[in-house]
Design a protein around this motif. Sequence first.
Motif, PDB file in Angstrom:
ATOM      1  N   LYS A   1      40.834  30.644  38.425  1.00  0.00           N
ATOM      2  CA  LYS A   1      40.827  29.690  38.473  1.00  0.00           C
ATOM      3  C   LYS A   1      40.743  28.594  39.450  1.00  0.00           C
ATOM      4  N   LYS A   2      42.063  29.019  40.899  1.00  0.00           N
ATOM      5  CA  LYS A   2      41.932  28.114  41.714  1.00  0.00           C
ATOM      6  C   LYS A   2      41.349  28.135  42.830  1.00  0.00           C
ATOM      7  N   LEU A   3      40.201  29.430  42.746  1.00  0.00           N
ATOM      8  CA  LEU A   3      39.147  29.860  43.782  1.00  0.00           C
ATOM      9  C   LEU A   3      38.135  29.341  43.255  1.00  0.00           C
ATOM     10  N   HIS A   4      37.423  28.761  42.095  1.00  0.00           N
ATOM     11  CA  HIS A   4      36.910  28.627  41.471  1.00  0.00           C
ATOM     12  C   HIS A   4      36.845  27.167  41.741  1.00  0.00           C
ATOM     13  N   LYS A   5      37.366  26.693  42.201  1.00  0.00           N
ATOM     14  CA  LYS A   5      37.690  24.871  42.172  1.00  0.00           C
ATOM     15  C   LYS A   5      37.749  25.142  44.061  1.00  0.00           C
ATOM     16  N   GLY A   6      37.886  25.768  45.037  1.00  0.00           N
ATOM     17  CA  GLY A   6      37.800  26.339  46.141  1.00  0.00           C
ATOM     18  C   GLY A   6      38.614  26.245  46.666  1.00  0.00           C
ATOM     19  N   LYS A   7      39.777  26.665  46.180  1.00  0.00           N
ATOM     20  CA  LYS A   7      41.092  26.892  46.742  1.00  0.00           C
ATOM     21  C   LYS A   7      41.738  28.105  47.477  1.00  0.00           C
TER      22      LYS A   7
ATOM     23  N   GLU B   1      54.442  30.765  43.944  1.00  0.00           N
ATOM     24  CA  GLU B   1      54.625  32.458  44.203  1.00  0.00           C
ATOM     25  C   GLU B   1      54.345  32.533  46.216  1.00  0.00           C
ATOM     26  N   ASP B   2      55.251  34.062  46.202  1.00  0.00           N
ATOM     27  CA  ASP B   2      55.041  34.146  47.601  1.00  0.00           C
ATOM     28  C   ASP B   2      53.096  34.368  48.259  1.00  0.00           C
ATOM     29  N   LEU B   3      53.234  33.639  49.383  1.00  0.00           N
ATOM     30  CA  LEU B   3      51.852  34.189  49.827  1.00  0.00           C
ATOM     31  C   LEU B   3      51.364  36.092  49.678  1.00  0.00           C
ATOM     32  N   ASP B   4      52.665  36.804  49.615  1.00  0.00           N
ATOM     33  CA  ASP B   4      52.453  37.671  49.531  1.00  0.00           C
ATOM     34  C   ASP B   4      52.292  38.722  48.951  1.00  0.00           C
ATOM     35  N   THR B   5      52.265  38.488  47.483  1.00  0.00           N
ATOM     36  CA  THR B   5      52.050  38.753  46.380  1.00  0.00           C
ATOM     37  C   THR B   5      50.860  38.065  46.110  1.00  0.00           C
ATOM     38  N   ILE B   6      50.197  37.290  46.439  1.00  0.00           N
ATOM     39  CA  ILE B   6      48.623  36.338  45.535  1.00  0.00           C
ATOM     40  C   ILE B   6      47.542  36.552  47.139  1.00  0.00           C
ATOM     41  N   GLN B   7      47.752  36.826  47.708  1.00  0.00           N
ATOM     42  CA  GLN B   7      47.146  37.153  49.081  1.00  0.00           C
ATOM     43  C   GLN B   7      45.819  38.234  48.319  1.00  0.00           C
ATOM     44  N   PRO B   8      46.498  39.571  48.336  1.00  0.00           N
ATOM     45  CA  PRO B   8      45.755  40.953  47.492  1.00  0.00           C
ATOM     46  C   PRO B   8      44.919  40.274  46.704  1.00  0.00           C
ATOM     47  N   LEU B   9      45.799  39.485  45.396  1.00  0.00           N
ATOM     48  CA  LEU B   9      45.430  39.042  44.262  1.00  0.00           C
ATOM     49  C   LEU B   9      43.780  38.226  44.624  1.00  0.00           C
ATOM     50  N   TYR B  10      44.187  37.534  45.131  1.00  0.00           N
ATOM     51  CA  TYR B  10      43.043  36.227  46.059  1.00  0.00           C
ATOM     52  C   TYR B  10      42.208  37.363  46.587  1.00  0.00           C
ATOM     53  N   ASP B  11      42.695  38.045  47.255  1.00  0.00           N
ATOM     54  CA  ASP B  11      41.023  38.626  48.042  1.00  0.00           C
ATOM     55  C   ASP B  11      40.287  39.549  47.222  1.00  0.00           C
TER      56      ASP B  11
ATOM     57  N   ASP C   1      39.201  40.514  34.620  1.00  0.00           N
ATOM     58  CA  ASP C   1      40.499  40.348  33.946  1.00  0.00           C
ATOM     59  C   ASP C   1      41.282  42.007  34.771  1.00  0.00           C
ATOM     60  N   GLU C   2      40.961  42.422  33.342  1.00  0.00           N
ATOM     61  CA  GLU C   2      41.185  43.662  33.641  1.00  0.00           C
ATOM     62  C   GLU C   2      41.007  44.798  34.227  1.00  0.00           C
ATOM     63  N   ASP C   3      39.769  44.534  35.057  1.00  0.00           N
ATOM     64  CA  ASP C   3      39.549  45.427  36.703  1.00  0.00           C
ATOM     65  C   ASP C   3      39.790  44.965  37.512  1.00  0.00           C
ATOM     66  N   ILE C   4      39.819  44.179  38.009  1.00  0.00           N
ATOM     67  CA  ILE C   4      40.752  43.204  38.885  1.00  0.00           C
ATOM     68  C   ILE C   4      42.461  44.069  39.020  1.00  0.00           C
ATOM     69  N   LEU C   5      43.146  44.191  37.439  1.00  0.00           N
ATOM     70  CA  LEU C   5      44.477  44.197  37.265  1.00  0.00           C
ATOM     71  C   LEU C   5      44.391  46.013  38.151  1.00  0.00           C
ATOM     72  N   ALA C   6      43.568  46.761  37.236  1.00  0.00           N
ATOM     73  CA  ALA C   6      43.284  47.817  37.837  1.00  0.00           C
ATOM     74  C   ALA C   6      43.025  48.139  38.961  1.00  0.00           C
ATOM     75  N   ARG C   7      42.512  47.505  39.669  1.00  0.00           N
ATOM     76  CA  ARG C   7      41.935  47.956  41.299  1.00  0.00           C
ATOM     77  C   ARG C   7      43.296  47.451  42.340  1.00  0.00           C
TER      78      ARG C   7
ATOM     79  N   THR D   1      48.264  35.629  36.290  1.00  0.00           N
ATOM     80  CA  THR D   1      48.353  35.398  37.047  1.00  0.00           C
ATOM     81  C   THR D   1      46.808  35.529  38.338  1.00  0.00           C
ATOM     82  N   ILE D   2      46.260  37.050  37.397  1.00  0.00           N
ATOM     83  CA  ILE D   2      45.088  36.885  38.100  1.00  0.00           C
ATOM     84  C   ILE D   2      43.798  35.573  37.603  1.00  0.00           C
ATOM     85  N   ALA D   3      43.973  35.745  36.424  1.00  0.00           N
ATOM     86  CA  ALA D   3      43.243  34.837  35.963  1.00  0.00           C
ATOM     87  C   ALA D   3      43.811  32.783  35.909  1.00  0.00           C
TER      88      ALA D   3
END
Length: 317
Positions: free
Chosen positions: A272-278, A289-299, A309-315, A266-268
């Motif tokens: 990609k979505k973030l790089h496209k400015g979404k 997916e629920d926004l509650d699931t995506i938002q903390p990863l997105y941030d 991606d490994e570091d983001i998962l660890a955080r 999901t992080i990967a």
Amino acid sequence: LKKPKEFLHFLRKYVKAPWAENLSESQLRLCDKEFISKDYEGREADLVYEITLDSEDKLYVFILQELQSTVDHTMIFRVMVYIMNILLGYFQKTEKHEREQAGFRLPSVVPIVFYNGSDTWTATRSLREYQTGGELFDNHVLNLEYYLVDLNKVEEDYILSSNTVIDNIMYCNKFRRKEQLAEAVRIAYQRVSQLGSQETVEFESWVKNILLSICENKESIVMEILSWAKNGDDDMAFQYNIVRMFENARTESRAEGEANSRTYNTIALIRKKLHKGKSAATAADELEEDLDTIQPLYDLIKQYPEESDEDILARYK
């Protein structure tokens, strides 16, 4: 083995060193960490003892604990390097005028390798055999051997013929299957309880570390196993519950691994979505997916764009 009493018992019973029979605990001194020399890869010996003989001469005994299933065929070379480092250190610390005397002698350095792996120890124990053509030159080439304590070769009855903390740890180390280990722990607990409270605490500390590594650091499971082991519950119930708990730990670990894998993927996708400015909301909608699931990863990805991606998962975890 940091306790001279246990170390002396180890020398006499498991190393079967005749020169240790008349030693007393007062003759043993555990060397400081600074004294423990390193081998060619920077690894340290596990323990070094200085032993003062009745003649006031000193010798050094060091142990390498080979706690892995594979055989290290470079062991004799490692042992040689340790010995040379210890002797070099001793020589350099001795006053120049003293070491140049005719009667000056280096101390003996005695190596011990303790191995508890499942494979048979097949590495050469002789430095002469480790050298090509070594047998041709007899004593004119450097030679030494180490004492080997191969737990595979030590019979259970022999281990149980005496009762110390080291004996009971050695006994438990004999077992590879988890339910057998658990039963061995229970038997050892009954034996250690006869030694006293301090010995029981020492043994329990060792057992807890072993079980934590097996049970994926699930402390609640470990504490329940320890409770059963100490209280001596019904054999069949004990075996059933041990197997169940190990299986539960394995299932939980597998489920956690699968969840981590999903989150990693999901992080990967979010990246990609973030790089496209979404936005996070758009990413959640497109990924279903629920926004509650995506938002903390997105941030996190937005805050730490250079991290993997490994570091983001660890955080996130």
